[in-house]
Design an enzyme around this catalytic site. Structure first.
Site, PDB file in Angstrom:
ATOM      1  N   GLU A  32     -47.587   0.514  18.860  1.00 17.46           N
ATOM      2  CA  GLU A  32     -46.914  -0.404  19.790  1.00 17.46           C
ATOM      3  C   GLU A  32     -46.752   0.377  21.110  1.00 17.46           C
ATOM      4  O   GLU A  32     -47.374   0.034  22.110  1.00 17.46           O
ATOM      5  CB  GLU A  32     -45.551  -0.833  19.219  1.00 17.46           C
TER       6      GLU A  32
ATOM      7  N   ASP B 177     -40.787 -10.391  15.287  1.00 16.13           N
ATOM      8  CA  ASP B 177     -40.125  -9.114  15.564  1.00 16.13           C
ATOM      9  C   ASP B 177     -38.616  -9.289  15.773  1.00 16.13           C
ATOM     10  O   ASP B 177     -37.839  -9.022  14.868  1.00 16.13           O
ATOM     11  CB  ASP B 177     -40.785  -8.451  16.797  1.00 16.13           C
TER      12      ASP B 177
HETATM   13  N1  ADE Z   1     -36.729  -2.321  16.267  1.00 12.66           N
HETATM   14  C1  ADE Z   1     -36.565  -3.602  16.574  1.00 12.66           C
HETATM   15  N2  ADE Z   1     -37.622  -4.058  17.273  1.00 12.66           N
HETATM   16  C2  ADE Z   1     -38.468  -3.021  17.418  1.00 12.66           C
HETATM   17  C3  ADE Z   1     -39.735  -2.852  18.036  1.00 12.66           C
HETATM   18  N3  ADE Z   1     -40.357  -3.840  18.660  1.00 12.66           N
HETATM   19  N4  ADE Z   1     -40.294  -1.629  17.998  1.00 12.66           N
HETATM   20  C4  ADE Z   1     -39.677  -0.626  17.387  1.00 12.66           C
HETATM   21  N5  ADE Z   1     -38.499  -0.733  16.774  1.00 12.66           N
HETATM   22  C5  ADE Z   1     -37.891  -1.910  16.801  1.00 12.66           C
HETATM   23 ZN    ZN Z   2     -40.470  -4.397  14.733  1.00 10.88          ZN
END
Ligand code: ADE
Ligand code: ZN
Length: 327
Positions: free
Chosen positions: A194, A272
């Site tokens: 990410e 998410d």
């Molecule tokens: N915790 C909650 N959302 C997250 C994300 N998008 N990336 C990493 N940790 C997270």
């Molecule tokens: Zn996440």
């Protein structure tokens, strides 16, 4: 209509799914001043990913008792049911539920499960839990989280994972926790690819032995890795709307979800932290249809693939595959 399609969600953070109005309500009940985390429209307000994590943690500060988490679970599942989600796997953090004390964690879990059972009876939505440690809280606290996970592993707590700031530390620092969870019978996933590049995805696969990757989308930058993920059947829990709002990709058109699917990767789609990213499962589907032309057949295949990739037991899976087929 994509909103009518039955959906399976594999990547949803319980606290991150808390509607802002719910958090504001708890803050006023408990006389906590949280004004700084909301904008003038009442939405969560943050500048970037790191600020998002801070606001996220501030919002959780009003979730203080098992009862609060029961109410949160109810509110979150009501929202998911509106998008026709029939099965959801939710990330649960003992860090925010009794500070990783096993006894306290069991009380929080009982309240979450009770609310989930109620939602299953009223809306037919099935919930399972994945316990998650938080990368920027470090490996020592992750060990305590893994012990909570091992102590409650079973038919309902089905997985173990890691979220938080992917730029802090290295996956192998968390090997002990992942080994502990694996030995307790839990299935494994980790956020990677990410904020980190393809090497970050490679590391969680090689060093933690995960079978799913949270996001994983930046694997697209390394074609050999994409091929390896496809060959090994590693599942990507993509969350395109989250990535676009947090500016991992500037637009939906630039997001690699469609290219990863075309390359043979197992792609699933989730929200998410939906209120933070102004999204829902219905909206993710609509954007995929509008941007990449995914049609109802593609979405039906997506739901079946996601159910296959779920961490729940075989009979739950079989029942839900039947629910999906009945569409
Ligand atoms: N915790 C909650 N959302 C997250 C994300 N998008 N990336 C990493 N940790 C997270
Ligand atoms: Zn996440």
């Amino acid at each position: 209509m994509t909103s009518d399609l039955k959906k399976v969600e594999l990547h949803l953070h319980l606290e991150g799914a808390a509607p802002p109005s719910f958090i504001r309500g708890l803050a006023s009940e408990k006389n906590v001043d949280l004004l700084d985390i909301f904008d003038e429209n009442g939405s969560y307000k943050y500048e970037d990913f790191w600020d998002f994590l801070k606001v996220y943690e501030a919002a959780t500060s009003v979730l203080q008792t098992p009862e609060d988490f029961g109410r949160l679970t109810q509110a979150v599942l009501e929202e998911s049911a509106k998008s026709n989600v029939v099965y959801s796997e939710v990330f649960l953090s003992p860090d925010f539920c009794g500070e990783r004390d096993v006894g306290a964690w069991k009380e929080y879990l009982a309240a979450i499960q009770e609310a989930a059972n109620q939602a299953e009876r009223s809306d037919g939505i099935v919930l399972r839990g994945i316990i998650t440690c938080i990368r920027h809280f470090g490996p020592d606290l992750a060990k305590e989280t893994a012990i909570c996970a091992a102590e409650t592993a079973g038919d309902w707590i089905v997985g173990f994972g890691i979220g938080g700031d992917e730029k802090v530390g290295a996956p192998k620092d968390f090997s002990w926790s992942f080994d502990c969870a694996r030995e307790a019978g839990l299935r494994l996933t980790a956020h990677a690819g990410e904020w980190g590049g393809p090497e970050s995805v490679q590391a969680v696969v090689d060093d933690l032995g995960v079978e799913r990757v949270g996001h994983g989308v930046r694997a697209i930058e390394d074609p050999a890795l994409v091929e390896k993920l496809a060959e090994r059947g590693i599942v990507l829990e993509t969350c395109p709307g989250s990535n676009v709002v947090l500016n991992v990709y500037s637009t939906w058109e630039n997001h690699p979800v469609d290219r990863l699917r075309e390359a043979g990767c197992i792609v699933t789609v989730s929200t998410d932290d939906p209120p933070f990213f102004h999204t829902t499962m219905n909206r993710e589907y609509q954007m995929l249809a509008d941007t990449f032309g995914w049609d109802d057949d593609a979405f039906r295949a997506l739901a079946r693939t996601s159910m296959d990739a779920a961490f729940c037991d075989a009979s739950t899976k079989e029942n839900l595959q039947k629910v999906l087929e009945a569409e």
